[in-house]
Design a protein around this motif. Structure first.
Motif, mmCIF file in Angstrom:
data_model
loop_
_atom_site.group_PDB
_atom_site.id
_atom_site.type_symbol
_atom_site.label_atom_id
_atom_site.label_comp_id
_atom_site.label_asym_id
_atom_site.label_seq_id
_atom_site.Cartn_x
_atom_site.Cartn_y
_atom_site.Cartn_z
ATOM 1 N N ALA A 151 0.830 -1.208 0.000
ATOM 2 C CA ALA A 151 0.000 0.000 0.000
ATOM 3 C C ALA A 151 0.860 1.252 0.000
ATOM 4 C CB ALA A 151 -0.926 -0.008 1.210
ATOM 5 N N ARG A 152 1.976 1.218 0.714
ATOM 6 C CA ARG A 152 2.854 2.386 0.768
ATOM 7 C C ARG A 152 3.364 2.744 -0.628
ATOM 8 N NH1 ARG A 152 6.611 0.460 4.275
ATOM 9 N NH2 ARG A 152 5.104 0.782 5.952
ATOM 10 N N GLN A 153 3.769 1.750 -1.393
ATOM 11 C CA GLN A 153 4.274 2.003 -2.739
ATOM 12 C C GLN A 153 3.151 2.414 -3.692
ATOM 13 O OE1 GLN A 153 7.483 2.135 -3.382
ATOM 14 N NE2 GLN A 153 7.844 1.610 -1.237
ATOM 15 N N VAL A 154 1.995 1.780 -3.545
ATOM 16 C CA VAL A 154 0.870 2.105 -4.425
ATOM 17 C C VAL A 154 0.435 3.549 -4.234
ATOM 18 C CG1 VAL A 154 -1.582 1.655 -4.834
ATOM 19 C CG2 VAL A 154 0.028 -0.250 -4.693
ATOM 20 N N TRP A 155 0.254 3.977 -2.979
ATOM 21 C CA TRP A 155 -0.228 5.340 -2.736
ATOM 22 C C TRP A 155 0.826 6.374 -3.076
ATOM 23 C CZ3 TRP A 155 -5.019 6.385 -2.696
ATOM 24 C CH2 TRP A 155 -5.942 5.471 -2.229
ATOM 25 N N SER A 156 2.102 6.031 -2.888
ATOM 26 C CA SER A 156 3.170 6.954 -3.279
ATOM 27 C C SER A 156 3.155 7.183 -4.789
ATOM 28 C CB SER A 156 4.526 6.407 -2.829
ATOM 29 O OG SER A 156 5.573 7.236 -3.262
#
Length: 523
Positions: A260-265
């Motif tokens: 999720a951290r990479q997706v939202w970034s």
């Protein structure tokens, strides 16, 4: 055709952003200027999206991502300055800008002028916060600016709805503006809270990182649309949903958090680049549709509106600061540490407008008198603040030499305490595992495990990386034991946060470290 245009805009915005980053330039400024130049190329068609599409598709994920990574306790701790900027500043800016536009812009009546005031009232903190992060602004200052960006859109859109209804003769859900805002805020927050907890409950039963991340992508749109269907604030619903799921993030699996951290970034970068490109591409066409009786008077009015937007915020900050200083002298006591004057100067100059201003301007009904003028003036303010404040903001921050050395010491102390909490949890988990070995782990392996742990604990002398080295020395222990240790650490950190022993930011940093550690161990 529009799908092809959209694809070209997105690809072009990403390419220009990449070049700007490589050359150390502010990507938002470069994208806006480049897109504005492209709009004047002969034969380039106008690319325009419906206002509702921008508000319901572009805005929710940006707000949700910011709220997801923002600490709710930090938000409440700075609630007074956040509300002063996110609500008070929006109201004052609406009135001041509206009066100036009514006075100086030819043919613009009072109510349409107030619509313009509501349209240009909410700053877009995307560019300013990016500069602040790059230059290392203090955490308290960044928290106030982030909190403002999560609140001001709701206040501005509520005022926008009231002024548009007054201009068109339509009726809002509540005629009383105070009741309307109260209803929008309470129901919007309630929708976000309920939806966030519901999604968290579903997420706990999925236990699949791909499905959990996909579910998270739906949340901001669902929160916004559901709240708007109830005539409440979709913005506040999105923010509250982000706060709720961000608080429960420790309960999710490490793969879900990392994914999720990479997706939202990536999604943030994509949407921000698109927003600034969209702003620039409107340049030629906004003014082509405008036909004032006197271009000179209109230009003077446009400059006056832009200057009023630039000046009102510093004046409001000066008055608020003066009031706080006066109250401190009268009462001679305060609950919170006063905000340094340098902070106020930076906050005063972080007033760039963006996606909400353009979307609201596009959403002005055609029946509103002076609609073309409102859209043109909103564009002038959005691009003008970006081009004036954007390049000067880094210079101002460097000139003021803002630093908070006590924050670094506090952060180091908090990190050390978090490590202690985490290590104590590991110790207890190891004792429990030794007394009751998990299935498939032999007593000999557990004895070896115990001896190595005792040796590592005896050699430890309170260094921050002791736990890391101790954990690394136990790589031959079974994955079941290792996962149990990590789960115990996360539970202890969450318990310390909920009990007030650790602040939310420290716990998030430690959880990030544990996530990467687990990913490295089990990938």
């Amino acid at each position: 055709m529009r799908a092809i245009q959209l694809l070209l805009v997105v690809v072009g915005a990403i390419a220009v952003t990449a070049v700007a980053h490589r050359r150390g330039m502010q990507s938002s400024l470069v994208v806006v200027i480049f897109a504005a130049a492209v709009s004047f190329i002969p034969g380039v068609p106008r690319f325009e999206l419906e206002a509702e599409l921008i508000l319901s598709v572009v805005l929710p994920p940006l707000l949700y991502s910011a709220a997801l990574n923002f600490s709710f306790p930090t938000f409440t701790r700075n609630l007074q300055p956040i509300l002063a900027l996110g609500v008070g500043m929006v109201v004052i800016s609406t009135l001041a800008t509206g009066v100036v536009a009514w006075w100086l812009v030819p043919g613009l009546a009072l109510v349409p002028a107030l619509i313009l005031g509501a349209v240009v009232a909410p700053p877009d903190a995307v560019a300013g916060l990016a500069v602040g992060r790059e230059l290392g602004l203090p955490k308290r200052l960044m928290a106030i600016l982030t909190g403002e960006s999560l609140v001001n859109d709701a206040a501005a859109l509520t005022i926008f709805s009231l002024t548009v209804a007054a201009a068109t003769g339509d009726h809002t859900f509540f005629e009383n503006p105070v009741l309307l805002f109260a209803y929008s805020a309470v129901v919007g927050v309630g929708v976000g809270f309920v939806l966030g907890n519901l999604v968290h409950w579903i997420r706990m039963h999925l236990r699949d990182s791909g499905l959990e991340t996909a579910l998270g992508l739906v949340v901001p749109f669902a929160a916004y649309l559901l709240a708007e269907e109830l005539h409440a604030s979709g913005v506040l619903a999105v923010v509250m949903a982000g706060f709720t799921l961000g608080h429960h993030n420790a309960d999710a699996g490490f793969a879900t958090r990392l994914q999720a951290r990479q997706v939202w970034s990536s999604l943030d970068v994509l949407l921000e680049a698109f927003v600034f490109a969209y702003m620039g591409l409107q340049c030629k066409f906004v003014f082509a549709e405008l036909h004032p009786d006197n271009w000179l008077k209109f230009a003077v009015g446009a400059v006056a509106v832009l200057l009023s937007v630039l000046v009102v915020r510093p004046l409001w900050m000066l008055l608020a600061y003066g009031r706080i200083r006066l109250m401190r002298k009268l009462v001679r006591r305060t609950r919170a540490e006063p905000m340094p004057g340098k902070y106020l100067v930076v906050i005063s100059w972080m007033g760039m407008r963006g996606v909400v201003t353009l979307a609201a301007a596009a959403g002005v009904p055609e029946s509103v008198p002076g609609r073309d003028a409102i859209q043109a003036l909103a564009f002038v303010v959005a691009v003008g603040t970006l081009l004036i404040q954007g390049p000067t903001l880094p210079w101002l921050i460097r000139k003021l030499d803002i630093s908070a050395p006590h924050e670094q010491a506090e952060e180091e102390a908090a990190n050390h305490k978090a490590r202690q909490v985490s290590m104590n949890a590991v110790q207890q988990a190891m004792i429990d595992l030794y007394n009751q070995p998990p299935p498939g782990v032999s007593p000999e392996l557990m004895e070896k495990f115990k001896q190595r742990y005792l040796a590592a604990a005896k050699a430890r002398r309170a260094a921050d990386d002791d736990m890391d080295s101790r954990v690394r020395s136990l790589r031959d222990i079974s994955s079941t034991v290792r996962r149990t240790m990590l789960a115990a650490q996360r539970q202890a950190l969450a318990k310390a946060r909920d009990g007030g022993e650790l602040d939310d930011e420290t716990v998030r940093r430690e959880l990030d470290r544990l996530d990467y550690e687990e990913a490295a161990a089990f990938s």
